[in-house]
Structure formats: structure tokens, C-alpha cells
Design an enzyme around this catalytic site. Sequence first.
Site, PDB file in Angstrom:
ATOM      1  N   SER A   1     -49.874 -40.810  23.570  1.00 37.31           N
ATOM      2  CA  SER A   1     -50.234 -41.489  24.816  1.00 37.31           C
ATOM      3  C   SER A   1     -51.577 -40.993  25.354  1.00 37.31           C
ATOM      4  O   SER A   1     -52.005 -39.874  25.072  1.00 37.31           O
ATOM      5  CB  SER A   1     -49.170 -41.248  25.890  1.00 37.31           C
TER       6      SER A   1
HETATM    7  N1  SAH Z   1     -44.527 -38.568  23.535  1.00 37.74           N
HETATM    8  C1  SAH Z   1     -45.319 -38.937  22.368  1.00 37.74           C
HETATM    9  C2  SAH Z   1     -45.651 -40.416  22.407  1.00 37.74           C
HETATM   10  C3  SAH Z   1     -45.309 -41.060  21.100  1.00 37.74           C
HETATM   11  S1  SAH Z   1     -45.273 -42.828  21.083  1.00 37.74           S
HETATM   12  C4  SAH Z   1     -46.526 -38.058  22.229  1.00 37.74           C
HETATM   13  O1  SAH Z   1     -46.771 -37.213  23.108  1.00 37.74           O
HETATM   14  O2  SAH Z   1     -47.217 -38.149  21.212  1.00 37.74           O
HETATM   15  C5  SAH Z   1     -43.533 -43.160  21.223  1.00 37.74           C
HETATM   16  C6  SAH Z   1     -42.652 -42.615  20.129  1.00 37.74           C
HETATM   17  O3  SAH Z   1     -41.327 -43.103  20.388  1.00 37.74           O
HETATM   18  C7  SAH Z   1     -42.968 -43.078  18.709  1.00 37.74           C
HETATM   19  O4  SAH Z   1     -43.193 -41.950  17.906  1.00 37.74           O
HETATM   20  C8  SAH Z   1     -41.733 -43.851  18.261  1.00 37.74           C
HETATM   21  O5  SAH Z   1     -41.412 -43.666  16.910  1.00 37.74           O
HETATM   22  C9  SAH Z   1     -40.666 -43.252  19.170  1.00 37.74           C
HETATM   23  N2  SAH Z   1     -39.462 -44.079  19.402  1.00 37.74           N
HETATM   24  C10 SAH Z   1     -39.359 -45.430  19.557  1.00 37.74           C
HETATM   25  N3  SAH Z   1     -38.076 -45.785  19.770  1.00 37.74           N
HETATM   26  C11 SAH Z   1     -37.333 -44.635  19.754  1.00 37.74           C
HETATM   27  C12 SAH Z   1     -35.948 -44.341  19.903  1.00 37.74           C
HETATM   28  N4  SAH Z   1     -35.042 -45.286  20.122  1.00 37.74           N
HETATM   29  N5  SAH Z   1     -35.562 -43.045  19.833  1.00 37.74           N
HETATM   30  C13 SAH Z   1     -36.462 -42.051  19.609  1.00 37.74           C
HETATM   31  N6  SAH Z   1     -37.776 -42.271  19.439  1.00 37.74           N
HETATM   32  C14 SAH Z   1     -38.220 -43.538  19.512  1.00 37.74           C
END
Ligand code: SAH
Length: 212
Positions: A59
Site C-alpha cells: 500500500s
Molecule cells: N498489508 C500489505 C498490503 C498487501 S495488498 C502490505 O503492507 O504490503 C493485500 C494483500 O491481501 C495481498 O497480498 C492479497 O494476496 C491479500 N489477500 C486478499 N484476500 C485475502 C484473504 N481473504 N485473506 C488473506 N489475505 C488476502
Amino acid sequence: MFEQERLELVNNLRKKGITDERVLEAMLKVERHRFVPEIVQHHAYKDIALPIGYGQTISQPYTVAIMTQSLKVQPGDKVLEIGTGSGYQAAILYELGAKVFTIERNMELYNKALKLFDELNLKIAARCGDGTIGWEEFSPYDGIIVTAGSPSIPRPLKKQLAIGGRLVIPVGDRKTQVLKILTKISEDEFKVDEIPYFAFVPLVGKEGWNGK
Ligand code: SAH
């Protein structure tokens, strides 16, 4: 490395309206460049989201700051994160003194984050799976943060929140979402605040997109 860039980023976030000095301090400390692929490391301290592979992104720093500030984490709080991704948001929560639990559905990203937590000596509990159903074993949580966009608020997450706890989650369609900040007043009463507009990758799971 990148100390000056990090300081400039934090000053920039302050100018953009982030007021919680503890959050800003954590962001000054955590090395964002460690959480992104080498090929984009020179962009790590720009206030932009960056690709981390598998169609996912780390993000934008402003988004991390506003979500973390909204969560109002206190040292010792138990916090659950859905969507570990790069692990950066989890590292910020850890830096604020939270006991961090984080769930990622993508196995490759999960493995990468685990390795990085180990290298950076961050004691974060992580698991691979569908975070839309929460992590019941360690509930209730003082804070729950969802870092992917959801069509609605997954019921299990509301349930696993402690009374007085906060749930921060982007809710909307696949393209844009509003950030909802729920405070749990009683077992079935929530105060809701909203911050428009954000664009997250989709939350995919039983209580998210493609769920039913
Ligand atoms: N907090 C992260 C942001 C990653 S983007 C950071 O600091 O880098 C969001 C992430 O959510 C992705 O890696 C995606 O694979 C994950 N995601 C999507 N649906 C999900 C679910 N149901 N359970 C766990 N992770 C999920």
C-alpha cells in the site's frame, strides 16, 4: 540506508495530515525498501503503492499511515491484519508495540514475508489462509486491519473484535472503496466512521469477493 529519503517521506506524510507522532516515528524506523522487490527499491520512499508480485501491491505510505492512525494501537494490544502482502503494515504495527497476527492467502507472499520477519527479527505470528473468516484461536482482538478491499464487512471479523476495539476495512466495489472505521460498542453495536476514497486490491475469500 535511505535515512534522508525516509525522513522526507515522513515529513511529507505530516504535511498531508497525519498527526499521530507515534505512527510517524514507526514509519521513520521501518525500512520500507526491505519490503519491496529490488527492482523498485529506488521508489520505496515515494508516497506510492508498488508492485510486490502476483498482481498484489504494498500500500501507499499515506494509506498505511491513515489506517494505522485510525486503529489507535496501544503497546500490548492484540492486532489482527488480513492481507500480509509484503509484511510492511505488520512491521509498522509491531514497531508500535502491538502483538501482531497476520493472514495472507497467497502462499508465495506468505513465505516471503515469513522469511523477512525472521531476518528482521520481528516476532509476528503469521499464517497462510483465508483471512475473511478471521483467526478465532487468538480472538478477541483490540484491533483488526484489513488491507484489501471488500464488498462488505465480514461477520467473523466483527465477532472476533473486543468490546472497545476497532476494525479498519476498505469497503466498496472492485475499483474504489471507502475506509470504514468501526468501534465495537457492545456485542451487536458498532460506531462507524468513514474516510473516502481509496483503491485497494480485492479481498478474495469466503466473506469477501468470489465468496458466495
Ligand atoms: N498489508 C500489505 C498490503 C498487501 S495488498 C502490505 O503492507 O504490503 C493485500 C494483500 O491481501 C495481498 O497480498 C492479497 O494476496 C491479500 N489477500 C486478499 N484476500 C485475502 C484473504 N481473504 N485473506 C488473506 N489475505 C488476502
